[in-house]
Write an enzyme that holds these catalytic residues in place. Structure first.
Site, PDB file in Angstrom:
ATOM      1  N   ALA A   9      43.288  -5.072  -6.852  1.00 55.92           N
ATOM      2  CA  ALA A   9      44.724  -4.796  -6.827  1.00 55.92           C
ATOM      3  C   ALA A   9      45.511  -5.811  -5.982  1.00 55.92           C
ATOM      4  O   ALA A   9      46.689  -6.052  -6.242  1.00 55.92           O
ATOM      5  CB  ALA A   9      44.962  -3.385  -6.306  1.00 55.92           C
ATOM      6  N   ASP A  91      46.383  -3.833 -15.098  1.00 50.34           N
ATOM      7  CA  ASP A  91      47.750  -4.273 -15.377  1.00 50.34           C
ATOM      8  C   ASP A  91      47.857  -5.345 -16.460  1.00 50.34           C
ATOM      9  O   ASP A  91      48.963  -5.711 -16.867  1.00 50.34           O
ATOM     10  CB  ASP A  91      48.425  -4.774 -14.084  1.00 50.34           C
ATOM     11  CG  ASP A  91      47.613  -5.844 -13.360  1.00 50.34           C
ATOM     12  OD1 ASP A  91      46.927  -6.640 -14.027  1.00 50.34           O
ATOM     13  OD2 ASP A  91      47.684  -5.885 -12.111  1.00 50.34           O
ATOM     14  N   HIS A 108      37.927  -1.270 -15.361  1.00 48.17           N
ATOM     15  CA  HIS A 108      38.600   0.031 -15.200  1.00 48.17           C
ATOM     16  C   HIS A 108      39.619   0.293 -16.301  1.00 48.17           C
ATOM     17  O   HIS A 108      40.470   1.168 -16.149  1.00 48.17           O
ATOM     18  CB  HIS A 108      39.239   0.134 -13.809  1.00 48.17           C
ATOM     19  CG  HIS A 108      38.218   0.170 -12.695  1.00 48.17           C
ATOM     20  ND1 HIS A 108      38.512  -0.106 -11.386  1.00 48.17           N
ATOM     21  CD2 HIS A 108      36.890   0.445 -12.722  1.00 48.17           C
ATOM     22  CE1 HIS A 108      37.409  -0.006 -10.649  1.00 48.17           C
ATOM     23  NE2 HIS A 108      36.412   0.317 -11.436  1.00 48.17           N
ATOM     24  N   CYS A 119      42.842  13.621 -30.126  1.00 50.11           N
ATOM     25  CA  CYS A 119      42.633  12.991 -31.443  1.00 50.11           C
ATOM     26  C   CYS A 119      42.396  11.485 -31.336  1.00 50.11           C
ATOM     27  O   CYS A 119      42.189  10.821 -32.344  1.00 50.11           O
ATOM     28  CB  CYS A 119      43.822  13.272 -32.367  1.00 50.11           C
ATOM     29  SG  CYS A 119      45.293  12.297 -31.972  1.00 50.11           S
TER      30      CYS A 119
HETATM   31  P1  NAD Z   1      42.384  -1.808  -3.006  1.00 50.90           P
HETATM   32  O1  NAD Z   1      43.731  -1.191  -3.047  1.00 50.90           O
HETATM   33  O2  NAD Z   1      41.233  -1.000  -2.556  1.00 50.90           O
HETATM   34  O3  NAD Z   1      42.367  -3.111  -2.134  1.00 50.90           O
HETATM   35  C1  NAD Z   1      43.268  -4.162  -2.326  1.00 50.90           C
HETATM   36  C2  NAD Z   1      43.034  -5.140  -1.194  1.00 50.90           C
HETATM   37  O4  NAD Z   1      43.866  -6.284  -1.408  1.00 50.90           O
HETATM   38  C3  NAD Z   1      43.377  -4.574   0.186  1.00 50.90           C
HETATM   39  O5  NAD Z   1      42.263  -4.741   1.041  1.00 50.90           O
HETATM   40  C4  NAD Z   1      44.578  -5.431   0.631  1.00 50.90           C
HETATM   41  O6  NAD Z   1      44.571  -5.662   2.019  1.00 50.90           O
HETATM   42  C5  NAD Z   1      44.379  -6.697  -0.147  1.00 50.90           C
HETATM   43  N1  NAD Z   1      45.615  -7.443  -0.438  1.00 50.90           N
HETATM   44  C6  NAD Z   1      46.769  -6.971  -0.969  1.00 50.90           C
HETATM   45  N2  NAD Z   1      47.651  -7.969  -1.154  1.00 50.90           N
HETATM   46  C7  NAD Z   1      47.030  -9.118  -0.695  1.00 50.90           C
HETATM   47  C8  NAD Z   1      47.429 -10.491  -0.595  1.00 50.90           C
HETATM   48  N3  NAD Z   1      48.632 -10.913  -1.018  1.00 50.90           N
HETATM   49  N4  NAD Z   1      46.537 -11.381  -0.076  1.00 50.90           N
HETATM   50  C9  NAD Z   1      45.311 -10.981   0.356  1.00 50.90           C
HETATM   51  N5  NAD Z   1      44.893  -9.698   0.268  1.00 50.90           N
HETATM   52  C10 NAD Z   1      45.744  -8.779  -0.237  1.00 50.90           C
HETATM   53  O7  NAD Z   1      42.154  -2.383  -4.462  1.00 50.90           O
HETATM   54  P2  NAD Z   1      40.867  -2.452  -5.306  1.00 50.90           P
HETATM   55  O8  NAD Z   1      39.690  -2.774  -4.442  1.00 50.90           O
HETATM   56  O9  NAD Z   1      41.191  -3.318  -6.414  1.00 50.90           O
HETATM   57  O10 NAD Z   1      40.620  -0.947  -5.810  1.00 50.90           O
HETATM   58  C11 NAD Z   1      41.646  -0.079  -6.204  1.00 50.90           C
HETATM   59  C12 NAD Z   1      41.445   0.510  -7.577  1.00 50.90           C
HETATM   60  O11 NAD Z   1      42.709   0.910  -8.058  1.00 50.90           O
HETATM   61  C13 NAD Z   1      40.968  -0.482  -8.565  1.00 50.90           C
HETATM   62  O12 NAD Z   1      39.806   0.031  -9.074  1.00 50.90           O
HETATM   63  C14 NAD Z   1      42.015  -0.569  -9.666  1.00 50.90           C
HETATM   64  O13 NAD Z   1      41.487  -0.041 -10.871  1.00 50.90           O
HETATM   65  C15 NAD Z   1      43.101   0.336  -9.269  1.00 50.90           C
HETATM   66  N6  NAD Z   1      44.421  -0.315  -9.087  1.00 50.90           N
HETATM   67  C16 NAD Z   1      44.841  -1.292  -9.930  1.00 50.90           C
HETATM   68  C17 NAD Z   1      46.083  -1.882  -9.756  1.00 50.90           C
HETATM   69  C18 NAD Z   1      46.515  -2.953 -10.699  1.00 50.90           C
HETATM   70  O14 NAD Z   1      46.064  -2.969 -11.844  1.00 50.90           O
HETATM   71  N7  NAD Z   1      47.364  -3.892 -10.265  1.00 50.90           N
HETATM   72  C19 NAD Z   1      46.914  -1.480  -8.705  1.00 50.90           C
HETATM   73  C20 NAD Z   1      46.453  -0.457  -7.844  1.00 50.90           C
HETATM   74  C21 NAD Z   1      45.193   0.100  -8.040  1.00 50.90           C
HETATM   75 ZN    ZN Z   2      46.505  13.463 -30.448  1.00 50.50          ZN
END
Ligand code: NAD
Ligand code: ZN
Length: 244
Positions: A9, A91, A108, A119
């Site tokens: 994320a 996303d 995911h 359906c």
């Molecule tokens: P997480 O939220 O657990 O961790 C994200 C990490 O990114 C954090 O440790 C944060 O400190 C770091 N971070 C954020 N912005 C940053 C930057 N600019 N530079 C450096 N580091 C930065 O995310 P995850 O481990 O991906 O797990 C969360 C779950 O939630 C995933 O499985 C995903 O499916 C879902 N999710 C997806 C989205 C998306 O699609 N954009 C958004 C939120 C959650």
């Molecule tokens: Zn349906």
């Protein structure tokens, strides 16, 4: 040289999509929001579904623009480097940045489309979101009236075995694995980092916060990944990263 980018994320926060567990994450601020990502809560509680729809409207993943880091990955692959993207994100921003769909393993799933629980009808999320904006807080399947949900993997659901197998195979075979913007706390994806290391890959972690695998990685870079990742990919492209 084959390179795996394992993205989370954090690569999309600069696109305006909040992460879940970072300091300003959705679940950090409100732990109950995690229910919207849990199958039994989603199916069993209309209030949780209404909440989920509101969160989808807020994140509007279907309208977001890819970040500099997404574009840097797409450019790296377009320059001819063997690249596999394993993303936890839902996303669709890697493809929006120009990465080939065949190179992107969405472990995911995707929030850019919905699916009916009953359906299996599907459609674009932007259309369902328009119905919510139009005053229907929990829109039903237009075909059968069933519950509709994002095409994401929720807690209590299995990951897609084919996608997962491809991710494991890529991690085992790669020369370099770069984990970007992920806290590496969600399995089985987090396990790809030690797996790649065991199979001889050089491993790099780019994340603002510590991860459980920092001790194992060959290199750990904190700070803003939007600055760090393009520089790391440049170094890889010019062969100035040692050990590859
Ligand atoms: P997480 O939220 O657990 O961790 C994200 C990490 O990114 C954090 O440790 C944060 O400190 C770091 N971070 C954020 N912005 C940053 C930057 N600019 N530079 C450096 N580091 C930065 O995310 P995850 O481990 O991906 O797990 C969360 C779950 O939630 C995933 O499985 C995903 O499916 C879902 N999710 C997806 C989205 C998306 O699609 N954009 C958004 C939120 C959650
Ligand atoms: Zn349906």
């Amino acid at each position: 040289m084959s390179v795996v980018l394992l993205t989370g994320a954090g690569i999309s926060t600069a696109a305006g999509i909040p992460d879940f567990r970072g300091p300003d994450g959705v679940w950090t601020r409100d732990p109950e929001a995690e229910r919207t990502s849990t199958l039994s809560w989603y199916l069993g509680d209309a209030g949780v579904r209404r909440r989920a729809w509101q969160m989808r409207l807020e994140s509007r993943v279907w309208e977001r623009e890819p970040t500099r880091a997404h574009r840097a990955i797409a450019a790296f692959a377009a320059a001819g480097h063997d690249t596999t993207i394993i993303t936890q994100n839902i996303d669709g921003l890697h493809q929006a940045a120009g990465s080939r769909s065949a190179d992107v393993l969405e472990v995911h799933g995707t929030a850019r489309s919905w699916r009916c629980e009953d359906c299996r009808a599907t459609g674009p999320m932007s259309e369902a979101a328009a119905r919510v904006r139009g005053g229907d807080p929990d829109p039903a399947c237009p075909d059968c009236g069933g519950i509709i949900r994002a095409q994401t993997i929720l807690f209590e659901e299995a990951l897609d075995a084919q996608v997962l197998d491809a991710a494991f195979a890529a991690a085992e075979a790669c020369d370099v694995l770069i984990a970007v913007g992920t806290g590496l706390s969600v399995y089985p994806v987090a396990g790809l980092v030690p797996l790649a290391a065991e199979h001889g890959a050089r491993t790099l972690i780019l994340n603002a916060e510590p991860t459980p695998f920092d001790g194992l990685a060959d290199e750990v870079l904190d700070g803003d990944l939007q600055e760090r990742l393009p520089a790391v990919l440049d170094e890889l492209a010019t062969g100035s990263i040692r050990g590859v």
